[in-house]
Design an enzyme around this catalytic site. Sequence first.
Site, PDB file in Angstrom:
ATOM      1  CG  ASP A  18      -1.849   1.224   1.228  1.00  0.00           C
ATOM      2  OD1 ASP A  18      -2.486   1.480   0.194  1.00  0.00           O
ATOM      3  OD2 ASP A  18      -1.926   1.928   2.251  1.00  0.00           O
ATOM      4  CB  SER A  19       0.162   4.762  -0.805  1.00  0.00           C
ATOM      5  OG  SER A  19      -1.000   4.872  -0.013  1.00  0.00           O
ATOM      6  CE1 TYR A  50       2.751   5.901  -3.366  1.00  0.00           C
ATOM      7  CE2 TYR A  50       1.778   4.109  -4.646  1.00  0.00           C
ATOM      8  CZ  TYR A  50       2.853   4.641  -3.961  1.00  0.00           C
ATOM      9  OH  TYR A  50       4.015   3.925  -3.861  1.00  0.00           O
ATOM     10  N   GLY A  51      -3.141   9.061  -3.926  1.00  0.00           N
ATOM     11  CA  GLY A  51      -4.448   9.325  -4.538  1.00  0.00           C
ATOM     12  C   GLY A  51      -4.572  10.638  -5.268  1.00  0.00           C
ATOM     13  CB  CYS A  81      -3.073   0.491  -2.641  1.00  0.00           C
ATOM     14  SG  CYS A  81      -3.096   2.226  -3.107  1.00  0.00           S
ATOM     15  CG  ASN A  82      -9.504   0.572  -3.180  1.00  0.00           C
ATOM     16  OD1 ASN A  82     -10.368  -0.124  -3.681  1.00  0.00           O
ATOM     17  ND2 ASN A  82      -9.219   0.508  -1.894  1.00  0.00           N
ATOM     18  CB  THR A  83      -4.810   4.874  -5.402  1.00  0.00           C
ATOM     19  OG1 THR A  83      -5.706   5.372  -4.405  1.00  0.00           O
ATOM     20  CG2 THR A  83      -4.426   5.980  -6.346  1.00  0.00           C
ATOM     21  CD  GLU A 164      -0.047   7.181   5.347  1.00  0.00           C
ATOM     22  OE1 GLU A 164       1.163   7.284   5.581  1.00  0.00           O
ATOM     23  OE2 GLU A 164      -0.626   6.079   5.270  1.00  0.00           O
ATOM     24  CB  CYS A 198      -9.492   4.596   0.105  1.00  0.00           C
ATOM     25  SG  CYS A 198      -7.871   5.037   0.803  1.00  0.00           S
ATOM     26  CB  THR A 199      -6.837  -0.231   1.946  1.00  0.00           C
ATOM     27  OG1 THR A 199      -5.670   0.495   1.509  1.00  0.00           O
ATOM     28  CG2 THR A 199      -7.307  -1.148   0.837  1.00  0.00           C
ATOM     29  CG  HIS A 200      -5.072   5.023   4.051  1.00  0.00           C
ATOM     30  ND1 HIS A 200      -4.522   4.444   2.942  1.00  0.00           N
ATOM     31  CD2 HIS A 200      -4.039   5.598   4.737  1.00  0.00           C
ATOM     32  CE1 HIS A 200      -3.205   4.666   2.942  1.00  0.00           C
ATOM     33  NE2 HIS A 200      -2.892   5.353   4.016  1.00  0.00           N
TER      34      HIS A 200
END
Length: 282
Positions: A18-19, A50-51, A81-83, A164, A198-200
Amino acid sequence: MSPKSSNFAGEMKIGVFDSGYGGLTILEKIRQRLPEYDYLYLGDNARAPYGTRSFEVIYEYTLQAVEWLQAQGCRLIILACNTASAKALRTIQQHDIDPNKVRVLGVIRPTVEYVIANGAKHIGIMATPGTVSSNSYVMELEKVESSALVISQVACPMWVPLIEAGEHNSDGADYFVKKYISELVQKDDQLDTIILGCTHYPLLLPKISAEVAQRLSDCKVVCQGDIVAASLKDYLGRHPEIASDLSHGGTCQYITTESAAKFRDSASIFLSEPITASHIEF
Ligand code: DGL
């Protein structure tokens, strides 16, 4: 067993990328369901989010991560990570890897299959600007379900930076949760399913669920961890030649492009258990 994949019998890991911290929400559920394998988590925290980046940059960063994980002995890599799944997965699958050596899987398709199997009709997608502008969810939903769906999307550019920065429990986060859910409900007030694409975002789930419950009756909020874990289990069942290449030590290593101490401290909170991390630079 396929002769092409038997060179590594029982030696290789599952990479999860993931980012930043978001992929931990996927890794945790995968490890609960498939605890026997060895995992290598890579968070590109130094370059997150990244998004809001261009297609070219997301592709370049994701490819670097995939190549690095493969060089560390990963036979299977999950883009948690979806992005990255929206912007880079297909190109990497088609042009950059040898599927006899490594397989790379994303998180969008299993999520789409899950919501359609559960009868979703009015679907809201909350995701990064990159995922929304790629239109990947809309295209995948329309591929899987031919009858009419009402699909609305909202980009939530502030949610990943808040997470983040460790600010997801703050009052400031409340403001941005209300703002983006209000934008989504203005597009469709009949939503039956909201995909946190989004995995966040599961880290904001308590705030998101409370806000959704105030505005919509009977709308499911879908997080991806369990869905991706179930889909991976199914995938390994259908690909015994890959499963047999994977080692069974039950370990997990955490790697970050940011400070290892910062990652360790934040990830330990998200995962509710102490971890150690190592630093790499691209
Ligand atoms: N967890 C990533 C996703 O699913 C976050 C992307 C970002 O870094 O903006 O999309």
